[in-house]
Design a protein around this motif. Structure first.
Motif, PDB file in Angstrom:
ATOM      1  N   LYS A 194       0.826  -1.209   0.000  1.00  0.00           N
ATOM      2  CA  LYS A 194       0.000   0.000   0.000  1.00  0.00           C
ATOM      3  C   LYS A 194       0.859   1.256   0.000  1.00  0.00           C
ATOM      4  O   LYS A 194       0.595   2.213  -0.742  1.00  0.00           O
ATOM      5  CB  LYS A 194      -0.913  -0.006   1.220  1.00  0.00           C
TER       6      LYS A 194
ATOM      7  N   ASN B  65     -13.278  10.123   7.373  1.00  0.00           N
ATOM      8  CA  ASN B  65     -14.637  10.530   7.031  1.00  0.00           C
ATOM      9  C   ASN B  65     -15.091  11.646   7.967  1.00  0.00           C
ATOM     10  O   ASN B  65     -14.923  11.561   9.191  1.00  0.00           O
ATOM     11  CB  ASN B  65     -15.597   9.342   7.162  1.00  0.00           C
TER      12      ASN B  65
ATOM     13  N   LYS C 297      -8.441   7.181  -1.044  1.00  0.00           N
ATOM     14  CA  LYS C 297      -9.723   7.566  -0.472  1.00  0.00           C
ATOM     15  C   LYS C 297      -9.892   6.967   0.916  1.00  0.00           C
ATOM     16  O   LYS C 297     -10.433   7.607   1.821  1.00  0.00           O
ATOM     17  CB  LYS C 297     -10.864   7.112  -1.386  1.00  0.00           C
ATOM     18  N   ASP C 298      -9.428   5.735   1.103  1.00  0.00           N
ATOM     19  CA  ASP C 298      -9.538   5.086   2.415  1.00  0.00           C
ATOM     20  C   ASP C 298      -8.675   5.771   3.464  1.00  0.00           C
ATOM     21  O   ASP C 298      -8.969   5.698   4.664  1.00  0.00           O
ATOM     22  CB  ASP C 298      -9.131   3.612   2.313  1.00  0.00           C
ATOM     23  N   GLU C 299      -7.593   6.424   3.030  1.00  0.00           N
ATOM     24  CA  GLU C 299      -6.716   7.099   3.976  1.00  0.00           C
ATOM     25  C   GLU C 299      -7.338   8.371   4.538  1.00  0.00           C
ATOM     26  O   GLU C 299      -6.998   8.800   5.636  1.00  0.00           O
ATOM     27  CB  GLU C 299      -5.389   7.450   3.304  1.00  0.00           C
TER      28      GLU C 299
ATOM     29  N   LYS D  22      -8.744   4.197  -4.778  1.00  0.00           N
ATOM     30  CA  LYS D  22      -9.447   3.601  -3.635  1.00  0.00           C
ATOM     31  C   LYS D  22      -8.595   3.678  -2.362  1.00  0.00           C
ATOM     32  O   LYS D  22      -9.093   4.024  -1.286  1.00  0.00           O
ATOM     33  CB  LYS D  22      -9.793   2.144  -3.934  1.00  0.00           C
TER      34      LYS D  22
END
Length: 278
Positions: A172, A216, A211-213, A208
């Motif tokens: 990653k 929210n 974006k996950d890092e 993706k």
């Protein structure tokens, strides 16, 4: 002068005799042992599923093809057959078989995670009871002619059944790095997981992971009442709880809360206390 010796379809040169013309010596293969080209013909049977898988693996290595299980029904109720034969019927297809998905709307990009090109090669197995009463797995029918893709070792073993990548923390960090070149990343994934990705796959994967890092955002409406209010300090709890504890309230033994028991003579008194009417 040389003559040719044929061994199961392979021509091998041997020294000619001291005198006389060259002859063609043909050695017939053992009819009881099917050659690779004769495998998986209708009526051929196997006494165990393990025997079939061993033969299939050898066939794949020798012919640069790769089959995957497409559909099957497992055996039930008979433990001996379940362990030995496993399946009542089973179909193996070329891993690039099935019809490639095409969306009805040309503007929609298909969610196609594999390299399906509609190859029609397949092997169908089925349970068969022999005249002796024993059960075997029999080849019901097959098609070993591959189409729509090259029959090479590169295609068979480097092109994966699907293009999903197992991403650990090390991989990653390399993928999301700004310095990493796409071509270099594709080579790393191919070497690490034996999967050939498209440039579009790598782009989607990087998007993706990045974006996950990102955390929210938490909206006020999603916050619970407990998170909005700060907890009391220990000295504040003593001061504020003391009047309540002297007024028949007590601390719950199993959770951080207070409790008090009320006694009513009838339901009307309950309504009066809770809702203000009788």
């Amino acid at each position: 002068m040389e003559v040719s010796l044929q061994l199961d379809g392979l021509d091998m040169p041997v020294a000619a005799a001291a005198t006389g013309e060259a002859d063609l010596i043909k050695v017939e293969p053992d009819a009881s042992v099917p050659s690779l080209g004769q495998r998986f013909q209708k009526g051929e049977f196997y006494t165990s599923f393990e025997e079939f898988i061993g033969t299939l693996q050898h066939y794949q290595e020798q012919n640069n093809v790769f089959f995957v299980r497409d559909s099957a029904e497992r055996l039930k109720f008979d433990e001996e057959l379940m362990e030995r034969l496993v399946y009542k019927y089973c179909v193996f297809m070329c891993k690039q078989g099935r019809r490639k998905y095409k969306p009805t709307n040309p503007k929609i990009r298909p969610n196609q995670s594999s390299f399906k090109v509609g190859c029609k090669a397949f092997i169908r197995l089925g349970l068969k009871k022999q005249v002796t009463g024993d059960y075997v797995l029999e080849i019901k029918n097959s098609n070993l002619e591959h189409n729509n893709h090259p029959v090479t070792a590169e295609n068979a073993y480097k092109y994966p059944e699907n293009r999903r990548v197992n991403v650990d923390e090390k991989l990653k960090s390399v993928i999301v790095s700004q310095e990493a070149k796409p071509k270099h990343l594709l080579e790393i994934i191919k070497k690490d997981q034996a999967k050939t990705l498209l440039s579009r796959d790598l782009y989607n994967l990087k998007r993706k992971l990045r974006k996950d890092e990102k955390p929210n955002p938490v909206f006020p409406s999603q916050q619970s009442a407990a998170t909005k209010q700060s907890l009391l300090k220990p000295e504040e709890r003593v001061v504020m709880l003391e009047p309540l504890l002297h007024n028949s309230w007590s601390v719950c033994p199993d959770r951080d809360a207070l409790q008090k028991e009320f006694m009513f003579s009838n339901f009307s008194e309950v309504q009066l206390l809770l809702f203000g009417f009788s």
